[in-house]
Design an enzyme around this catalytic site. Structure first.
Site: not given
Ligand code: 17E
Ligand code: FE2
Length: 412
Positions: A56, A58, A151, A209, A212, A308, A314
């Site tokens: 996982h 991005h 997203q 996702h 979360e 992630d 983030w």
């Protein structure tokens, strides 16, 4: 190529491994440690394992923290806002350059299988088009799975459903979702029905996702699990994050676990990311904001860990080292018990491979691809305690990465 004096996980004694024509040709028990001949690799009694897996990440957003603005609140929601600003500036080359830089970081830490979520809430699908090229251009380094990740929502974003369909037509391997971010609960539910139908129709895997948030009322994982159960797709479906599960009460969770187990879906937790992004609306006592990793594992479900983010809106840190995530995750999830330490590497190897449905493309078995690591320690426990590394990464029977450990000289 031959590797001698290897220790294998969950097996006693030492082994030699022979690699021929890109496959594992033989795994032979050694009665004793042997001298390493020229051209052979000496594992020196340390572990040889299948490659680490990043289940996982991005890759479209990596290395963009602070561009154009930093996430000052540290929340998931400000991250999404900051990313929307950066997303407006992406170009094909920008995506490819940053993704490839990040892939190099992953490769340097022994990762050879990667699942990346790519934001498809962009009418141009620029990031997705670029990532499809990256998948081809980095095949000698990693196996890359691309998730069509909405997203800003499937139902809440203009044209969201069509963008998901187009992303799959352009070559996404996995269908994603973000039900907790849709405007209403009903949209969250309908987004899951839509994405499961799309995956079933097109043969894609699923990685959502899911929940979360610290909101205990965010209960989309039950919808995802039930859809997977009814369609018989559990082995192809993953729920990522599920941090709300850390806020569910035990009465609900005990009912939920029955369904989760029946569904056969997998779970990914990103403990460093979640400990940073969640708990942000709490005072004290403050929640950990992480899903029930140990409890899912002990209930016999498949759970693994991921990074992630690397330096994105983030999460400001990260260097590609999944062992750092494992160490943090074991702490955060109360998994430093003796039994957990004995098999800790499952969380970044076999469990992740199962979540990614890698099947016979993964694992130290005769006949499988000659992809493997030589680690710096003889056991899972000692890898964690010593903060060890992958010292050699072999792909397709050839050395892909070799790390020389830091040398310390004592003067006294
Ligand atoms: N987007 C999202 O919704 N959640 C995350 N943890 C990241 C991006 C990194
Ligand atoms: Fe994520």
């Amino acid at each position: 190529m031959k590797i001698v004096n290897a220790r294998l996980r969950k097996k006693e004694g030492l082994f030699s491994l022979e690699l021929t024509a890109g496959r594992i040709a033989a795994i032979t028990a050694q009665p004793d440690s042997i001298a390493c001949a020229p051209g052979e690799l000496d594992a020196a009694g340390n572990l040889v394992t299948a490659p680490f897996v990043e289940p996982h990440i991005h890759l479209d957003a990596t290395l963009t923290a602070g561009e154009p603005a930093w996430n000052m609140s540290g929340t998931l929601f400000e991250g999404i806002e900051r990313w929307a600003e950066r997303k407006a500036l992406v170009t094909h080359e920008d995506i490819k350059t940053r993704a490839k830089k990040t892939i190099d970081m992953l490769v340097d830490h022994g990762i050879q299988h990667v699942r990346t979520h790519v934001d498809v809430t962009d009418p141009t699908l620029a990031a997705l088009r670029a990532m499809v090229e990256v998948r081809e251009e980095t095949r000698h380094l990693i196996d890359l799975q691309i998730v069509a990740f909405p997203q800003e929502g499937i139902e809440s974003f203009a044209g969201g459903r069509a963008l998901m369909e187009e992303a799959v037509a352009l070559g996404a391997d996995v269908v994603g979702g973000i039900p907790h971010f849709e405007n209403t609960r009903e949209q969250g539910v309908s987004s899951i029905r839509f994405l499961m139908e799309l995956a079933e129709r097109t043969g894609c895997l699923v990685d959502v996702h899911c929940d979360e948030t610290d909101d205990p009322h965010s209960r989309f994982v039950e919808v995802l699990a039930e859809e997977a159960r009814v369609r018989g797709m559990g082995a192809r479906v993953t729920a990522s994050h599920t941090t709300a599960m850390g806020s569910y009460d035990n009465a609900y969770c005990s009912k939920l676990f029955r369904l989760l187990k029946m569904s056969g879906i997998s779970f990914v937790s990103c403990p460093t990311e979640s400990i940073h992004l969640q708990g942000r609306f709490d005072t004290f006592p403050k929640r950990r904001g992480v899903t029930r990793v140990a409890e899912l594992d002990r209930a016999g479900m498949n759970v693994c860990l991921g990074q992630d983010s690397i330096v994105d809106p983030w999460y400001p840190l990260g260097n590609g080292n999944i062992l750092r995530i494992l160490e943090a995750g074991l702490h955060i999830c109360h998994m430093l018990g003796y039994e957990d330490l004995q098999r800790a590497l499952d969380l970044i190897t076999d469990n992740s491979a199962r979540a990614l449905a890698l099947g016979e493309r993964y694992g130290l078995e005769v006949g499988r691809p000659a992809n493997l690591l030589i680690l710096s320690a003889p056991s899972d426990y000692e890898m964690i305690r010593s903060q060890g590394h992958a010292l050699v990464s072999i792909r397709d029977g050839k050395v892909l990465m070799q790390r020389t450990p830091a040398r310390i000289e004592r003067r006294v």
